[in-house]
Motif scaffolding. Structure first.
Motif, PDB file in Angstrom:
ATOM      1  N   PRO A 323       0.836  -1.215   0.000  1.00 19.40           N
ATOM      2  CA  PRO A 323       0.000   0.000   0.000  1.00 19.40           C
ATOM      3  C   PRO A 323       0.863   1.255   0.000  1.00 19.40           C
ATOM      4  CG  PRO A 323      -0.759  -1.573   1.652  1.00 19.40           C
ATOM      5  CD  PRO A 323       0.564  -2.072   1.167  1.00 19.40           C
ATOM      6  N   THR A 324       0.487   2.218  -0.791  1.00 15.48           N
ATOM      7  CA  THR A 324       1.244   3.474  -0.865  1.00 15.48           C
ATOM      8  C   THR A 324       0.626   4.572  -0.006  1.00 15.48           C
ATOM      9  OG1 THR A 324      -0.011   4.092  -2.847  1.00 15.48           O
ATOM     10  CG2 THR A 324       2.101   2.961  -3.179  1.00 15.48           C
ATOM     11  N   THR A 325      -0.630   4.388   0.371  1.00 14.82           N
ATOM     12  CA  THR A 325      -1.310   5.359   1.236  1.00 14.82           C
ATOM     13  C   THR A 325      -2.062   4.617   2.323  1.00 14.82           C
ATOM     14  OG1 THR A 325      -3.289   5.373  -0.179  1.00 14.82           O
ATOM     15  CG2 THR A 325      -1.600   7.039  -0.632  1.00 14.82           C
ATOM     16  N   GLY A 326      -2.373   5.319   3.408  1.00 15.92           N
ATOM     17  CA  GLY A 326      -3.137   4.727   4.485  1.00 15.92           C
ATOM     18  C   GLY A 326      -4.616   4.668   4.158  1.00 15.92           C
ATOM     19  N   TRP A 327      -5.313   3.764   4.841  1.00 11.92           N
ATOM     20  CA  TRP A 327      -6.737   3.605   4.572  1.00 11.92           C
ATOM     21  C   TRP A 327      -7.548   4.667   5.293  1.00 11.92           C
ATOM     22  CZ3 TRP A 327     -11.106   2.111   7.602  1.00 11.92           C
ATOM     23  CH2 TRP A 327     -12.265   1.865   6.833  1.00 11.92           C
ATOM     24  N   LYS A 328      -8.568   5.184   4.612  1.00 17.43           N
ATOM     25  CA  LYS A 328      -9.462   6.173   5.204  1.00 17.43           C
ATOM     26  C   LYS A 328     -10.901   5.824   4.878  1.00 17.43           C
ATOM     27  CE  LYS A 328      -6.209  10.072   4.912  1.00 17.43           C
ATOM     28  NZ  LYS A 328      -5.979  11.437   4.363  1.00 17.43           N
ATOM     29  N   GLU A 469      -7.376  -1.590  -1.954  1.00 16.76           N
ATOM     30  CA  GLU A 469      -7.998  -1.058  -0.734  1.00 16.76           C
ATOM     31  C   GLU A 469      -8.011  -2.110   0.367  1.00 16.76           C
ATOM     32  OE1 GLU A 469     -11.984   1.184   0.958  1.00 16.76           O
ATOM     33  OE2 GLU A 469     -11.872   0.666  -1.163  1.00 16.76           O
ATOM     34  N   ALA A 470      -8.259  -3.363   0.001  1.00 19.88           N
ATOM     35  CA  ALA A 470      -8.227  -4.427   1.008  1.00 19.88           C
ATOM     36  C   ALA A 470      -6.844  -4.522   1.648  1.00 19.88           C
ATOM     37  CB  ALA A 470      -8.611  -5.759   0.365  1.00 19.88           C
ATOM     38  N   LEU A 471      -5.794  -4.355   0.856  1.00 15.59           N
ATOM     39  CA  LEU A 471      -4.436  -4.374   1.411  1.00 15.59           C
ATOM     40  C   LEU A 471      -4.213  -3.187   2.348  1.00 15.59           C
ATOM     41  CD1 LEU A 471      -2.425  -5.423  -1.780  1.00 15.59           C
ATOM     42  CD2 LEU A 471      -2.882  -6.821   0.255  1.00 15.59           C
ATOM     43  N   GLN A 472      -4.791  -2.030   2.025  1.00 20.46           N
ATOM     44  CA  GLN A 472      -4.691  -0.874   2.921  1.00 20.46           C
ATOM     45  C   GLN A 472      -5.352  -1.171   4.270  1.00 20.46           C
ATOM     46  OE1 GLN A 472      -6.526   2.355   0.823  1.00 20.46           O
ATOM     47  NE2 GLN A 472      -4.755   2.769  -0.477  1.00 20.46           N
ATOM     48  N   LEU A 504     -14.755  -3.286   8.644  1.00 18.63           N
ATOM     49  CA  LEU A 504     -14.309  -1.950   8.244  1.00 18.63           C
ATOM     50  C   LEU A 504     -14.401  -1.758   6.737  1.00 18.63           C
ATOM     51  CD1 LEU A 504     -11.154  -1.330  10.474  1.00 18.63           C
ATOM     52  CD2 LEU A 504     -13.419  -0.299  10.698  1.00 18.63           C
ATOM     53  N   ALA A 505     -14.213  -2.846   5.980  1.00 19.26           N
ATOM     54  CA  ALA A 505     -14.265  -2.740   4.518  1.00 19.26           C
ATOM     55  C   ALA A 505     -15.636  -2.305   4.009  1.00 19.26           C
ATOM     56  CB  ALA A 505     -13.871  -4.074   3.885  1.00 19.26           C
TER      57      ALA A 505
END
Length: 604
Positions: A323-328, A469-472, A504-505
């Motif tokens: 992941p390159t960004t955090g999940w929001k 997104e799942a990886l985030q 959360l997903a």
């Protein structure tokens, strides 16, 4: 459509074999056997979606085979339709009958469902046998018109090419469907229906869809037999045919290659044993028992394991992108803080003389962590089940995000922003960690059935976005290194965290956590406090059931106390902690489990 290198080579070899076989084999009997392999594969490929992936047992698909066969026969021999159009109509008519069977049949489960499908098959067999004016009875329908090319009916070689082309198309489309969100939804329904509903999958819709897919392919198989023979009668339609189709699926295995393996082996065996009917039936029974007990994942599964041992490269899993960004949380789901989110008024539920929820009034506020405490039997899980739609209240009102959710089905409640975990873990245990989380993203994936069936670019882009997104989300919860592992193989504490990741997903506005610390060791419990705080900081409101009072007091903004289904106290943790009635009755209890009678009563 998306092809891996190995799969593309396999498909190319299959096309070459289909193209060359009729050239190299000129014996009419052998060509007939090759044709039957294709027909049986076509019928089993769709049935595998229903049985192998969705877990619905059917013993009546001979009836759907008959619908396709007699549709093609009647339209060409009696009404003069173009045979190509009649062939397509046969699949469509079988699909319609699939819907008609599924709607009442799926109100029952297990053996009862199998009995309903048996009943359908018997009814169809009797109708075509006895209604002679329309179906010809034992005499059958002659003069069924086969498809033609350039005015000439297909010869034996062309029939093999035709059915082979259909088999290739069926394989590619069903494979594309099962490798995406529809395949995950089918498996989720198979594994845990309640959990599937809680993440936005309509269990009933996907059961009906699986029935329709199996009906269409079986109907097309029936049309092929009628048109190739240019004749059909009731002898083609019997209970043994339903058993044969089911045996192909069970013996071959639930993988996308299982129906092919089963069709090849069992069609050849059927041709070999045709002169000995008694031995034929005995062999099928023995094979069915062998498949069920010795090879639960079928011959294709056994061959797959062997291949991975012989060629270790086949067991390697693709490298997942970091992941390159955090999940929001999605912006549309973020709500302003300190606003009313969920209100209940006089919510009441009784099971006979037991009243686990007795006129509960409650209000949850956005951006807060609310805790629901009380001893076993206080009605906490019942209340969560009512809020998430698993159990309908007997009376009372519930408003969530401005909408009444009383009697709304769980997948619809999830769609407006309510997610949950369960007291007793309900993971999709045979799926990977990554796929469990991707099922949680199901309601946010917009590619339709046809896009997924045909493997169109928009479906592939969406699938890659869901993976990223799942990886985030896994990274957010410290599970990134477990993405490729089978969910059921994880340690208990990580399984708890995975269920939280799946919830959360769904991008919930309100997250219901039913005893998330149950079974965790002290360090895992301490880590959970930080995780829940991070979730709250994302903008997600939390309602927590928990027996660990240290966790409740450390994390909660607001605490509600239940006793025998009634609310006896609520307020800030300090206020509740100093309430004499609460001190006397509840604080200090540390029972990890709560009877989940209402859940079993609703879904058992």
């Amino acid at each position: 459509m998306q092809f891996g290198k190995g799969h593309a080579i396999g498909v190319a070899l299959a096309i070459a074999a289909i193209a060359l076989a009729p050239v190299l084999v000129t014996n009419g009997f052998y060509l007939k056997v090759l044709f039957l392999i294709g027909v049986n594969y076509l019928a089993a490929a769709g049935l595998n979606v229903l049985v192998g992936h969705t877990g619905q047992k059917s013993l009546g698909h001979a009836g759907l085979f008959a619908v396709g066969a007699y549709t093609a026969a009647l339209l060409t021999a009696r009404l003069g339709w173009n045979p190509w159009l009649a062939f397509v109509a046969a699949g469509a008519m079988a699909g319609l009958f699939g819907v008609l069977i599924a709607l009442p049949a799926l109100r029952v489960r297990g053996p009862a469902l199998a009995m309903v499908t048996i009943g359908f098959g018997i009814v169809v067999e009797k109708v075509v046998s006895e209604w002679q004016d329309v179906f010809g009875g034992q005499a059958g329908i002659y003069g069924v018109v086969p498809p033609s090319i350039g005015g000439s009916a297909l010869n034996d070689s062309q029939w093999v090419w035709f059915v082979g082309a259909l088999a290739i198309v069926a394989h590619l489309t069903i494979r594309a469907l099962l490798r995406g969100k529809y395949g995950r939804a089918f498996m989720a329904v198979n594994t845990a229906e309640v959990a599937a509903e809680s993440v936005g999958v309509s269990v009933y819709t996907f059961k009906v869809l699986a029935f329709v897919i199996s009906a269409v392919t079986c109907g097309l198989a029936g049309a092929l037999i009628a048109q190739q023979n240019q004749y059909i009668n009731s002898d083609f339609i019997n209970f043994s045919l339903s058993i044969f189709f089911l045996l192909i699926v069970l013996f071959g295995g639930s993988s996308v290659y299982g129906p092919l393996v089963g069709a090849v082996v069992l069609t050849l065996l059927d041709a070999f044993l045709a002169r000995w009917p008694t031995a034929q039936h005995f062999t099928y029974g023995a094979l069915l028992l062998f498949a069920l007990y010795a090879m639960p994942d079928g011959l294709s599964g056994a061959l797959g394991r062997l291949a991975k041992k012989l060629v270790p490269a086949l067991a390697r899993k693709p490298v997942l992108p970091a992941p390159t960004t955090g999940w929001k949380l999605r912006a549309a789901e973020r709500l302003a803080a300190d606003k009313p989110l969920l209100q209940t008024r006089a919510v009441y539920k009784a099971y006979g003389g037991v009243v686990p929820t007795n006129n509960i009034d409650m209000e949850l506020t956005t951006g807060h962590i609310h805790s629901l405490i009380g001893p076993n039997g206080a009605g906490k899980t019942t209340l969560l089940n009512i809020l998430s739609g698993i159990v309908p209240p007997d009376r009372g009102s519930i408003e969530f995000a401005g909408q009444s959710i009383v009697h709304m089905v769980p997948n619809r409640i999830c769609a407006i922003g309510l997610g949950r975990t369960f007291q007793n873990l309900k993971l999709f245990s045979d799926m990977s960690v990554l796929d469990n989380v991707k099922v949680g993203l199901h309601r946010h994936m917009r590619a339709g059935f046809w896009s997924c069936l045909l493997g169109l670019p928009n479906a592939q882009r969406e699938e890659r976005a869901a993976r990223d997104e799942a990886l985030q989300i896994l990274d957010f919860l410290g599970l990134l290194d477990k993405a490729d592992e089978v969910a059921g193989s994880l340690p208990y504490g990580l399984q708890r965290r995975l269920e939280l990741a799946r919830a959360l997903a769904t991008h919930p506005r309100l997250l219901l956590l039913d005893e998330p610390a149950a079974g965790l060791n002290p360090q895992e419990t301490q880590d959970l406090i930080g995780v829940i705080a991070k979730i709250r900081d994302l903008g997600i409101t939390v309602l927590l059931i928990e027996h660990h009072m240290d966790l409740v007091m450390a994390i909660s903004d607001h605490v509600i106390v239940l006793d025998y289904g009634e609310k006896i106290a609520e307020g800030k943790p300090g206020q509740v902690q100093n309430n004499p009635r609460v001190i006397a009755a509840y604080l200090g209890t540390d029972e990890p489990d709560e009877d989940d009678l209402e859940l079993e009563a609703s879904h058992g």
